[in-house]
Design a protein around this motif. Structure first.
Motif, short mmCIF file in Angstrom:
data_model
loop_
_atom_site.label_atom_id
_atom_site.label_comp_id
_atom_site.label_asym_id
_atom_site.label_seq_id
_atom_site.Cartn_x
_atom_site.Cartn_y
_atom_site.Cartn_z
N HIS A 23 16.40 -19.50 -15.15
CA HIS A 23 15.65 -19.24 -16.37
C HIS A 23 14.24 -19.39 -16.39
N VAL A 24 13.34 -19.13 -17.10
CA VAL A 24 11.88 -19.08 -17.12
C VAL A 24 11.74 -20.69 -17.14
N ASP A 25 10.58 -21.15 -16.57
CA ASP A 25 10.37 -22.50 -16.82
C ASP A 25 11.17 -23.68 -16.20
N HIS A 26 12.31 -23.03 -15.59
CA HIS A 26 13.16 -24.16 -14.96
C HIS A 26 12.61 -24.58 -13.65
N GLY A 27 11.66 -23.74 -12.96
CA GLY A 27 10.78 -24.55 -11.75
C GLY A 27 10.90 -23.50 -10.48
N LYS A 28 11.21 -22.31 -10.68
CA LYS A 28 11.43 -21.41 -9.52
C LYS A 28 10.12 -21.61 -8.90
N THR A 29 9.13 -21.14 -9.16
CA THR A 29 7.83 -21.24 -8.64
C THR A 29 7.42 -22.45 -8.03
N SER A 30 7.67 -23.68 -8.78
CA SER A 30 6.97 -24.94 -8.48
C SER A 30 8.04 -24.92 -7.11
N ASN A 138 17.27 -28.93 -11.02
CA ASN A 138 15.61 -29.29 -10.84
C ASN A 138 15.23 -30.27 -11.88
N LYS A 139 14.20 -31.14 -11.60
CA LYS A 139 13.59 -31.88 -12.73
C LYS A 139 14.15 -33.14 -12.71
N ASP A 141 13.32 -35.88 -11.84
CA ASP A 141 12.18 -36.93 -11.84
C ASP A 141 12.05 -37.24 -13.29
N THR A 142 12.40 -36.29 -14.11
CA THR A 142 12.30 -36.36 -15.65
C THR A 142 13.08 -37.52 -16.47
N SER A 206 13.74 -32.28 -7.35
CA SER A 206 12.65 -32.12 -8.01
C SER A 206 11.55 -31.42 -7.39
N ALA A 207 11.25 -30.42 -7.87
CA ALA A 207 10.13 -29.46 -7.51
C ALA A 207 8.74 -30.17 -7.30
N VAL A 208 8.52 -31.11 -8.26
CA VAL A 208 7.28 -32.14 -8.30
C VAL A 208 7.23 -33.08 -7.03
#
Ligand code: GDP
Length: 361
Positions: A23-30, A138-139, A141-142, A206-208
């Motif tokens: 889904h958009v904004d779920h972190g594919k690019t990151s 993903n994410k 870390d949040t 976490s992609a971050v």
């Protein structure tokens, strides 16, 4: 007879092709950025190779990132090739002979958001194409109260969390496992999965912060090695086959094709057949281009010219008459084969793509 005598057909294991969707904004690019960044910081130049439309991460680099999780001696596949254009719309039109272009996929799901409409769409496409996949939850870390452990494997990072943070994350992870089950996939946290053909492995990442990225690469490598090795055996010097990612105008070259090659070799001067809007295009490769290494990006020319490219790899093809070429279309080198047969092959594959696109619309 020795081994080398029996291998006169230049058999080799190619790199598995990996797609990232969700889904958009779920972190594919990151996530792709993080994998590239980790590979670069692994040290030596050449740790990764930037291709046209793809990034190659060699086994040594994966083992550097994954630390004790990966022993390079356990693998004979050369690494992983990530397609850079994330998203399932491109994925669904990117086919190889009879299947999806990607050999394996990473479905990225935001742990807080869970399944969203485009996650469901992606799942449908993965089902339809029969593409094996893992889930990157993903994410992480949040998670409230999270104590980040940059770049560490998930077990290390888990051990550093408070009970409260850990159970918050677990709740979210089990939610995703439940949603996968509702979609017809038996799933579990990847370290509990024995049989990856029967179960989808979920990898918290976490992609971050890069936490869990070692695990993600390890699981992708392990799955490819275990279940896809036979598929990866190709005649590297045979006539090349690939799929068009994009059709692009390029200064000095006219219309060019960004292509991912999944079989054989393509050479400058090769006659090729490319799927076109109206009919297959038969043309001759004028130039094969690859991006200049990052260090030289400021120079005038953005591309290096190469004589040949072997699968799996991304490459830009410059050739006459490409104006009608389409993204998703097949590219085939003719070489010593019958031209009409190769054209017929491309035509039948194009017909398949068109059926698929109609189903989706
Ligand atoms: P895409 O649309 O799936 O490619 O998603 P992006 O990679 O563009 O990410 C969308 C947003 O989420 C961006 O603001 C990212 O910085 C953020 N993001 C992605 N992954 C993570 C993560 O693991 N942790 C945190 N905190 N933010 C993330």
């Amino acid at each position: 007879m020795s081994d080398s005598d029996t291998r006169d057909r230049s058999e080799a294991l190619r790199t598995p092709i990996v797609a990232v969707l969700g889904h958009v904004d779920h972190g594919k690019t990151s996530l792709l950025d993080k994998i590239r960044g980790s590979a670069v910081s692994e040290g030596e130049a050449g740790a990764i190779t930037q291709h046209i439309g793809a990034t190659a991460v060699p086994l040594d680099t994966i083992s550097g990132i994954a630390g004790s999780l990966v022993d390079p001696d356990d693998f004979d596949l050369p690494g992983l090739l990530f397609i850079d254009t994330p998203g399932h719309h491109s994925f669904s039109t990117l086919r190889s002979r009879g299947g999806a272009l990607a050999d394996i996929a990473v479905l990225v799901v935001d742990v807080n958001d869970g399944f969203q409409p485009q996650t469901e769409e992606a799942i449908d496409i993965l089902k339809r194409t029969g593409t094996p996949f893992i889930v990157a939850a993903n994410k992480i870390d949040t998670t409230p109260g999270w104590n980040p452990q940059d770049g560490e494997p998930i077990q290390v990072t888990y051990d550093s969390q408070s009970d409260r943070a850990r159970s918050r994350l677990d709740e979210n992870l089990y939610e995703i496992i439940g949603q996968l089950s509702d979609s017809g996939f038996s799933a579990d946290l990847y370290w509990r999965v024995q049989d990856f053909q029967a179960n989808v492995g979920v990898v918290p990442v976490s992609a971050v912060t890069g936490e869990g990225v070692p695990d993600l690469l390890t699981v992708l490598m392990g799955l490819s090695q275990r279940y896809m090795k036979d598929q990866m055996a190709i005649d590297v010097e045979g006539p090349g086959a690939g799929t068009v990612l994009e059709v692009k105008e390029e200064k000095g070259f006219g219309t060019t094709l960004d292509v991912v090659m999944y079989d054989g070799t393509i050479r400058e001067g090769d006659e090729i057949v490319v799927g076109g809007m109206h009919e297959p295009i038969v043309t001759e490769v004028r130039a094969l281009l690859q991006p200049k290494p990052l260090a030289e990006i400021r120079t005038e020319k953005r591309f290096d010219r190469v004589d040949s490219v072997a699968a799996a790899a991304g490459v830009k093809i410059a050739a006459p008459d490409l104006e009608d070429a389409m993204a998703g279309a097949p590219v085939r080198v003719i070489r010593d084969r019958d031209r009409e047969a190769v054209i017929a092959d491309v035509e039948s594959e194009l017909a398949e793509i068109q059926v698929d696109t109609e189903e989706e619309g």
